[in-house]
Motif scaffolding. Structure first.
Motif, mmCIF file in Angstrom:
data_model
loop_
_atom_site.group_PDB
_atom_site.id
_atom_site.type_symbol
_atom_site.label_atom_id
_atom_site.label_comp_id
_atom_site.label_asym_id
_atom_site.label_seq_id
_atom_site.Cartn_x
_atom_site.Cartn_y
_atom_site.Cartn_z
ATOM 1 N N ALA A 171 0.824 -1.210 0.000
ATOM 2 C CA ALA A 171 0.000 0.000 0.000
ATOM 3 C C ALA A 171 0.857 1.258 0.000
ATOM 4 O O ALA A 171 0.547 2.241 -0.692
ATOM 5 C CB ALA A 171 -0.926 -0.007 1.215
ATOM 6 N N MET A 172 1.955 1.234 0.750
ATOM 7 C CA MET A 172 2.852 2.393 0.806
ATOM 8 C C MET A 172 3.562 2.587 -0.527
ATOM 9 O O MET A 172 3.745 3.724 -0.982
ATOM 10 C CB MET A 172 3.858 2.207 1.936
ATOM 11 C CG MET A 172 3.235 2.223 3.322
ATOM 12 S SD MET A 172 4.378 1.650 4.624
ATOM 13 C CE MET A 172 5.556 2.999 4.666
ATOM 14 N N ILE A 173 3.978 1.496 -1.162
ATOM 15 C CA ILE A 173 4.628 1.596 -2.473
ATOM 16 C C ILE A 173 3.646 2.152 -3.492
ATOM 17 O O ILE A 173 3.982 3.046 -4.283
ATOM 18 C CB ILE A 173 5.162 0.224 -2.923
ATOM 19 C CG1 ILE A 173 6.205 -0.293 -1.938
ATOM 20 C CG2 ILE A 173 5.761 0.315 -4.325
ATOM 21 C CD1 ILE A 173 6.568 -1.761 -2.133
ATOM 22 N N LYS A 174 2.440 1.640 -3.474
ATOM 23 C CA LYS A 174 1.400 2.091 -4.400
ATOM 24 C C LYS A 174 1.119 3.582 -4.213
ATOM 25 O O LYS A 174 0.998 4.341 -5.183
ATOM 26 C CB LYS A 174 0.119 1.283 -4.202
ATOM 27 C CG LYS A 174 -1.042 1.660 -5.110
ATOM 28 C CD LYS A 174 -2.207 0.711 -4.879
ATOM 29 C CE LYS A 174 -3.403 1.080 -5.759
ATOM 30 N NZ LYS A 174 -4.042 2.351 -5.316
ATOM 31 N N ALA A 175 1.029 4.017 -2.961
ATOM 32 C CA ALA A 175 0.783 5.424 -2.681
ATOM 33 C C ALA A 175 1.919 6.293 -3.211
ATOM 34 O O ALA A 175 1.697 7.396 -3.729
ATOM 35 C CB ALA A 175 0.615 5.634 -1.184
ATOM 36 N N CYS A 176 3.152 5.778 -3.110
ATOM 37 C CA CYS A 176 4.319 6.551 -3.538
ATOM 38 C C CYS A 176 4.398 6.685 -5.049
ATOM 39 O O CYS A 176 4.610 7.777 -5.570
ATOM 40 C CB CYS A 176 5.592 5.882 -3.008
ATOM 41 S SG CYS A 176 7.116 6.649 -3.592
ATOM 42 N N VAL A 177 4.241 5.589 -5.774
ATOM 43 C CA VAL A 177 4.507 5.608 -7.219
ATOM 44 C C VAL A 177 3.246 5.654 -8.070
ATOM 45 O O VAL A 177 3.339 5.706 -9.296
ATOM 46 C CB VAL A 177 5.372 4.406 -7.641
ATOM 47 C CG1 VAL A 177 6.671 4.359 -6.857
ATOM 48 C CG2 VAL A 177 4.619 3.096 -7.489
ATOM 49 N N GLN A 178 2.067 5.635 -7.436
ATOM 50 C CA GLN A 178 0.845 5.640 -8.232
ATOM 51 C C GLN A 178 -0.158 6.699 -7.791
ATOM 52 O O GLN A 178 -0.638 7.483 -8.603
ATOM 53 C CB GLN A 178 0.158 4.272 -8.185
ATOM 54 C CG GLN A 178 -1.166 4.221 -8.959
ATOM 55 C CD GLN A 178 -1.810 2.859 -8.885
ATOM 56 O OE1 GLN A 178 -1.126 1.857 -8.676
ATOM 57 N NE2 GLN A 178 -3.111 2.807 -9.063
ATOM 58 N N ASP A 179 -0.473 6.744 -6.510
ATOM 59 C CA ASP A 179 -1.595 7.564 -6.071
ATOM 60 C C ASP A 179 -1.246 9.036 -5.901
ATOM 61 O O ASP A 179 -1.944 9.915 -6.385
ATOM 62 C CB ASP A 179 -2.164 7.017 -4.756
ATOM 63 C CG ASP A 179 -2.756 5.621 -4.927
ATOM 64 O OD1 ASP A 179 -3.112 5.271 -6.073
ATOM 65 O OD2 ASP A 179 -2.843 4.886 -3.920
ATOM 66 N N ASP A 180 -0.183 9.313 -5.170
ATOM 67 C CA ASP A 180 0.228 10.693 -4.897
ATOM 68 C C ASP A 180 1.380 11.038 -5.834
ATOM 69 O O ASP A 180 2.495 10.553 -5.672
ATOM 70 C CB ASP A 180 0.663 10.832 -3.436
ATOM 71 C CG ASP A 180 1.034 12.269 -3.080
ATOM 72 O OD1 ASP A 180 1.024 13.123 -3.988
ATOM 73 O OD2 ASP A 180 1.330 12.524 -1.899
ATOM 74 N N LEU A 181 1.102 11.892 -6.815
ATOM 75 C CA LEU A 181 2.108 12.178 -7.845
ATOM 76 C C LEU A 181 2.965 13.395 -7.512
ATOM 77 O O LEU A 181 3.692 13.885 -8.371
ATOM 78 C CB LEU A 181 1.419 12.387 -9.193
ATOM 79 C CG LEU A 181 0.586 11.204 -9.706
ATOM 80 C CD1 LEU A 181 0.027 11.512 -11.083
ATOM 81 C CD2 LEU A 181 1.426 9.932 -9.737
ATOM 82 N N THR A 182 2.920 13.868 -6.276
ATOM 83 C CA THR A 182 3.693 15.048 -5.901
ATOM 84 C C THR A 182 5.185 14.843 -6.126
ATOM 85 O O THR A 182 5.873 15.713 -6.678
ATOM 86 C CB THR A 182 3.449 15.392 -4.418
ATOM 87 O OG1 THR A 182 2.054 15.591 -4.211
ATOM 88 C CG2 THR A 182 4.203 16.652 -4.024
ATOM 89 N N VAL A 183 5.698 13.679 -5.723
ATOM 90 C CA VAL A 183 7.129 13.408 -5.868
ATOM 91 C C VAL A 183 7.511 13.326 -7.339
ATOM 92 O O VAL A 183 8.499 13.923 -7.772
ATOM 93 C CB VAL A 183 7.512 12.114 -5.129
ATOM 94 C CG1 VAL A 183 8.967 11.751 -5.400
ATOM 95 C CG2 VAL A 183 7.292 12.274 -3.632
ATOM 96 N N GLN A 184 6.703 12.600 -8.125
ATOM 97 C CA GLN A 184 7.013 12.462 -9.538
ATOM 98 C C GLN A 184 7.001 13.810 -10.259
ATOM 99 O O GLN A 184 7.856 14.089 -11.105
ATOM 100 C CB GLN A 184 6.006 11.513 -10.215
ATOM 101 C CG GLN A 184 6.118 10.068 -9.776
ATOM 102 C CD GLN A 184 5.210 9.775 -8.591
ATOM 103 O OE1 GLN A 184 5.068 10.597 -7.685
ATOM 104 N NE2 GLN A 184 4.605 8.611 -8.590
ATOM 105 N N LYS A 185 6.032 14.650 -9.919
ATOM 106 C CA LYS A 185 5.957 15.969 -10.549
ATOM 107 C C LYS A 185 7.190 16.797 -10.218
ATOM 108 O O LYS A 185 7.708 17.527 -11.072
ATOM 109 C CB LYS A 185 4.684 16.687 -10.107
ATOM 110 C CG LYS A 185 3.404 16.122 -10.705
ATOM 111 C CD LYS A 185 2.180 16.850 -10.182
ATOM 112 C CE LYS A 185 0.895 16.282 -10.785
ATOM 113 N NZ LYS A 185 -0.311 16.958 -10.231
#
Length: 217
Positions: free
Chosen positions: A156-170
């Motif tokens: 769930a934490m991995i999914k939140a990081c790389v899929q759900d919350d795109l703040t880091v990717q942006k």
């Protein structure tokens, strides 16, 4: 479990990926627009750095987690630079993400999520990810899940990081665009050594020839 479809959907990557630098290293004169302030501008998410803040030499690396040349540098050259220059207070080393594809973006995001503001954890994560560069090429999403779990993250934490919350990717993509358009970074690995741009995989001896005169000046 994160799937290829969900990650591809979440990490829509703007623009074509730059080609991985494969030619011998070369010195490239920094363009006039690349003044010291532009090069030193911290990344959106905050720079990850090792070494003394007042070190006489600063090296800034731009790398992609799926770049085999970057992985080779991490394994063969970086430990020598760390031992000879970073650990002795002579070099400040800054690592900046320059993802060449969606997998590299997801891997970089994972490293950021795991480390948060801890540079030591961040450099440990990128070292692990670079050691898995072949697995990232063969089965990227299973590899990201596995490395994330080894770092103590749940699915769930991995999914939140790389899929759900795109703040880091942006943030990573914004810095990639800045590096490309303003600093003229178009391949990995690329390095700034006290403002001089070096492109391509290089040896410890080549770094030493550049660093040592700067320490004497």
């Amino acid at each position: 479990m994160i799937t290829r479809r969900t990650v591809n959907t979440a990490l829509a990557f703007a623009g074509a990926a730059a080609a991985i630098g494969a030619s011998p290293w070369q010195l490239v004169s920094a363009a006039a627009a690349q003044d010291a302030a532009q090069i030193a501008k911290p990344s959106t998410l905050g720079d990850m750095a090792l070494g003394a803040k007042d070190a006489p030499v600063t090296i800034i690396e731009y790398a992609s987690m799926t770049c085999p040349h970057c992985a080779a540098f991490e394994k063969e050259v970086f430990p020598q630079i760390k031992s000879a220059y970073i650990d002795t207070g002579k070099v400040r080393y800054i690592f900046r993400e320059f993802p060449l594809d969606q997998v590299a973006l997801a891997a970089s995001a994972l490293a950021r999520c795991v480390a948060k503001d801890d540079s030591g954890k961040y450099f440990a994560m990128i070292n692990i990810l670079f050691s898995q560069v072949n697995d990232l090429a063969r089965d990227p999403f299973a590899t990201i899940n596995r490395v994330g779990k080894q770092a103590g993250f749940s699915e769930a934490m991995i999914k939140a990081c790389v899929q759900d919350d795109l703040t880091v990717q942006k943030g990573i993509l914004a810095d990639r665009e800045y590096a490309n358009k303003t600093l003229k970074i178009d391949s990995t690995p690329s390095f700034f050594i006290n403002g001089t741009l070096i492109k391509g995989e290089t040896s410890f001896e080549a770094f030493k020839k550049i660093i040592d005169p700067l320490l004497k000046s």
